[in-house]
Scaffold this motif. Sequence first.
Motif, mmCIF file in Angstrom:
data_model
loop_
_atom_site.group_PDB
_atom_site.id
_atom_site.type_symbol
_atom_site.label_atom_id
_atom_site.label_comp_id
_atom_site.label_asym_id
_atom_site.label_seq_id
_atom_site.Cartn_x
_atom_site.Cartn_y
_atom_site.Cartn_z
ATOM 1 N N LEU A 59 0.698 -0.954 -0.001
ATOM 2 C CA LEU A 59 -0.002 0.010 -0.051
ATOM 3 C C LEU A 59 0.734 1.211 0.090
ATOM 4 C CD1 LEU A 59 -2.614 -0.961 2.720
ATOM 5 C CD2 LEU A 59 -3.031 -0.881 0.337
ATOM 6 N N PRO A 60 0.439 2.427 -0.659
ATOM 7 C CA PRO A 60 0.995 3.790 -0.372
ATOM 8 C C PRO A 60 1.364 3.818 0.989
ATOM 9 C CG PRO A 60 -0.751 4.152 -1.573
ATOM 10 C CD PRO A 60 -0.847 2.558 -1.180
ATOM 11 N N ASP A 61 2.601 4.147 1.374
ATOM 12 C CA ASP A 61 3.162 4.226 2.907
ATOM 13 C C ASP A 61 2.464 5.691 3.489
ATOM 14 O OD1 ASP A 61 3.987 4.091 5.493
ATOM 15 O OD2 ASP A 61 6.183 4.113 4.696
ATOM 16 N N MET A 62 1.465 5.397 4.351
ATOM 17 C CA MET A 62 0.814 6.465 5.158
ATOM 18 C C MET A 62 1.619 7.216 6.147
ATOM 19 S SD MET A 62 -1.873 7.091 3.783
ATOM 20 C CE MET A 62 -2.769 6.265 2.323
ATOM 21 N N ASN A 63 2.781 6.461 6.489
ATOM 22 C CA ASN A 63 3.647 7.108 7.555
ATOM 23 C C ASN A 63 4.771 7.860 6.707
ATOM 24 O OD1 ASN A 63 2.107 5.746 9.474
ATOM 25 N ND2 ASN A 63 3.229 3.903 9.281
ATOM 26 N N GLU A 120 -0.958 -10.447 17.028
ATOM 27 C CA GLU A 120 -0.799 -9.141 17.692
ATOM 28 C C GLU A 120 -1.122 -8.236 16.685
ATOM 29 O OE1 GLU A 120 3.190 -8.778 18.933
ATOM 30 O OE2 GLU A 120 3.964 -9.278 17.014
ATOM 31 N N SER A 121 -1.470 -6.916 17.389
ATOM 32 C CA SER A 121 -1.910 -5.625 16.711
ATOM 33 C C SER A 121 -0.700 -5.607 15.770
ATOM 34 C CB SER A 121 -1.944 -4.507 17.925
ATOM 35 O OG SER A 121 -2.380 -3.357 17.094
ATOM 36 N N GLY A 122 -1.245 -4.874 14.452
ATOM 37 C CA GLY A 122 -0.312 -4.618 13.520
ATOM 38 C C GLY A 122 0.294 -5.727 12.735
ATOM 39 N N SER A 123 -0.178 -6.998 13.059
ATOM 40 C CA SER A 123 0.364 -8.158 12.457
ATOM 41 C C SER A 123 -0.152 -8.407 10.843
ATOM 42 C CB SER A 123 0.008 -9.774 13.146
ATOM 43 O OG SER A 123 -1.225 -9.542 13.496
ATOM 44 N N GLY A 124 -1.333 -7.815 10.561
ATOM 45 C CA GLY A 124 -1.751 -7.875 9.327
ATOM 46 C C GLY A 124 -3.139 -8.457 9.135
ATOM 47 N N LYS A 125 -3.947 -8.651 10.204
ATOM 48 C CA LYS A 125 -5.345 -9.387 9.909
ATOM 49 C C LYS A 125 -6.163 -8.490 9.316
ATOM 50 C CE LYS A 125 -5.516 -9.105 14.549
ATOM 51 N NZ LYS A 125 -4.053 -8.346 14.812
ATOM 52 N N THR A 126 -6.322 -7.211 9.726
ATOM 53 C CA THR A 126 -7.356 -6.429 8.903
ATOM 54 C C THR A 126 -7.115 -6.303 7.424
ATOM 55 O OG1 THR A 126 -7.992 -5.143 10.945
ATOM 56 C CG2 THR A 126 -8.448 -4.016 8.876
ATOM 57 N N SER A 127 -5.665 -6.224 7.153
ATOM 58 C CA SER A 127 -5.365 -6.025 5.740
ATOM 59 C C SER A 127 -5.617 -7.250 4.943
ATOM 60 C CB SER A 127 -3.738 -5.682 5.787
ATOM 61 O OG SER A 127 -3.475 -4.484 6.425
ATOM 62 N N VAL A 180 4.414 0.410 1.045
ATOM 63 C CA VAL A 180 5.085 -0.314 2.060
ATOM 64 C C VAL A 180 4.391 -1.710 1.903
ATOM 65 C CG1 VAL A 180 3.315 0.443 3.471
ATOM 66 C CG2 VAL A 180 5.111 -0.408 4.563
ATOM 67 N N ILE A 237 2.723 -4.764 3.269
ATOM 68 C CA ILE A 237 1.755 -5.018 4.360
ATOM 69 C C ILE A 237 1.745 -6.629 4.339
ATOM 70 C CG2 ILE A 237 -0.566 -4.950 5.083
ATOM 71 C CD1 ILE A 237 1.021 -2.169 4.978
HETATM 72 N N1 LIG Z 1 -1.649 2.571 4.322
HETATM 73 C C1 LIG Z 1 -0.674 2.124 5.084
HETATM 74 N N2 LIG Z 1 0.506 2.903 5.062
HETATM 75 C C2 LIG Z 1 1.481 2.347 6.182
HETATM 76 N N3 LIG Z 1 1.299 1.322 6.956
HETATM 77 C C3 LIG Z 1 0.335 0.587 6.835
HETATM 78 C C4 LIG Z 1 -0.887 0.746 6.001
HETATM 79 N N4 LIG Z 1 -2.123 0.162 6.406
HETATM 80 C C5 LIG Z 1 -1.644 -0.738 7.187
HETATM 81 N N5 LIG Z 1 -0.213 -0.603 7.744
HETATM 82 C C6 LIG Z 1 0.480 -1.046 8.683
HETATM 83 O O1 LIG Z 1 0.465 -2.586 8.130
HETATM 84 C C7 LIG Z 1 0.468 -3.464 9.383
HETATM 85 C C8 LIG Z 1 -0.669 -4.288 9.281
HETATM 86 O O2 LIG Z 1 -1.838 -3.490 9.818
HETATM 87 P P1 LIG Z 1 -3.255 -4.197 10.050
HETATM 88 O O3 LIG Z 1 -3.584 -5.052 8.938
HETATM 89 O O4 LIG Z 1 -4.424 -3.130 10.532
HETATM 90 O O5 LIG Z 1 -2.933 -5.147 11.425
HETATM 91 P P2 LIG Z 1 -3.836 -5.911 12.519
HETATM 92 O O6 LIG Z 1 -5.213 -5.685 12.063
HETATM 93 O O7 LIG Z 1 -3.475 -7.205 12.732
HETATM 94 O O8 LIG Z 1 -3.672 -4.674 13.819
HETATM 95 C C9 LIG Z 1 0.518 -2.465 10.593
HETATM 96 O O9 LIG Z 1 1.761 -2.285 10.970
HETATM 97 C C10 LIG Z 1 0.167 -1.032 9.954
HETATM 98 O O10 LIG Z 1 0.506 0.114 10.413
#
Ligand SMILES: Nc1ncnc2c1ncn2[C@@H]1O[C@H](COP(=O)(O)OP(=O)(O)O)[C@@H](O)[C@H]1O
Length: 280
Positions: A17-21, A53-60, A32, A34
């Motif tokens: 994905l485009p890196d929002m950070n 854990e949080s940030g592991s990519g579940k939602t993505s 970045v 994902i």
């Molecule tokens: N558009 C984005 N830009 C940068 N990082 C992203 C973006 N979308 C998700 N991330 C990163 O991808 C990782 C997985 O996010 P996410 O799928 O929300 O995890 P989870 O649901 O397990 O908490 C996280 O480190 C999050 O910060």
Amino acid sequence: MAETTPLVEARALELELPDMNAPRGFGPRPRVRILHPVSLTLRRGEILGIVGESGSGKTSLGRTLLRLHEPTGGAVLFDGNDITHRSQADLRILRPRMQMIFQDPQSSLNPRRRVAASLSAALDLGAPGLRGPARRAALEEAARAVGLDPALIDRFPHELSGGQRQRVGIARAIVTRPDFVLADEVVSGLDVSTQAQVLALLKRLAAEMGLALAFISHDLSVIRALCDRVCVMRAGRIVEQGPCAALFEAPQTDYTRILLDAIPLPVPDPGWLERGAPAR
Ligand SMILES: Nc1ncnc2c1ncn2[C@@H]1O[C@H](COP(=O)(O)OP(=O)(O)O)[C@@H](O)[C@H]1O
Ligand SMILES: [Mg+2]
């Protein structure tokens, strides 16, 4: 004969994905990574837990299975169709069959709309032609299916309890009679006894409607109570997957073992989910 074709399948799925950070500059945002190649299958009537854990990519991962994100590698199949690069216009025809239950019904339900209007908007996705008493009957049927008194659909969201609102969120997801439902952290904000009721409801719906249910949670005790199989995610990868009982009994990776150790207390009564089942 047992059905062999999965309803949902991820084959070596990758997502950038485009890196929002990244700091805003000229030109396109840097991308970045994902999801690293992720593969899984999900069958009708099956509940697949996705934990990590949080940030592991579940939602993505969940959003990519629903094709709310377009994969940058690998493939997503739905009911045997390759939908990896389908346009959103083409996907509209499939949308009623693939639904999502949101984490926070409080913020996903329009506070100025009666529940019936929100359910009706969801129904438009699958049955825009349904009018009058038939439409009302479909809304009431969805309410009954989730154990809600149909009279409650004439109320506004703030007039309902947290548990009732989460039932509305589930009713909204099933009103189009989907085949695949993604539930992303749907019990995280609820107290333990309401959690048990919502989990029992999801279990019953998955069985009765033959749903393929992908259930995302960071909470392994919830996963253990509900799921048939589990995928454990870490840093955009599935590090372990298998039948729920086997994974809890004999985790294959240190990471899963650490997650298991983080469960605050062993569930004292393994039958809590069954007994928490709401009356129909
Ligand atoms: N558009 C984005 N830009 C940068 N990082 C992203 C973006 N979308 C998700 N991330 C990163 O991808 C990782 C997985 O996010 P996410 O799928 O929300 O995890 P989870 O649901 O397990 O908490 C996280 O480190 C999050 O910060
Ligand atoms: Mg998430």
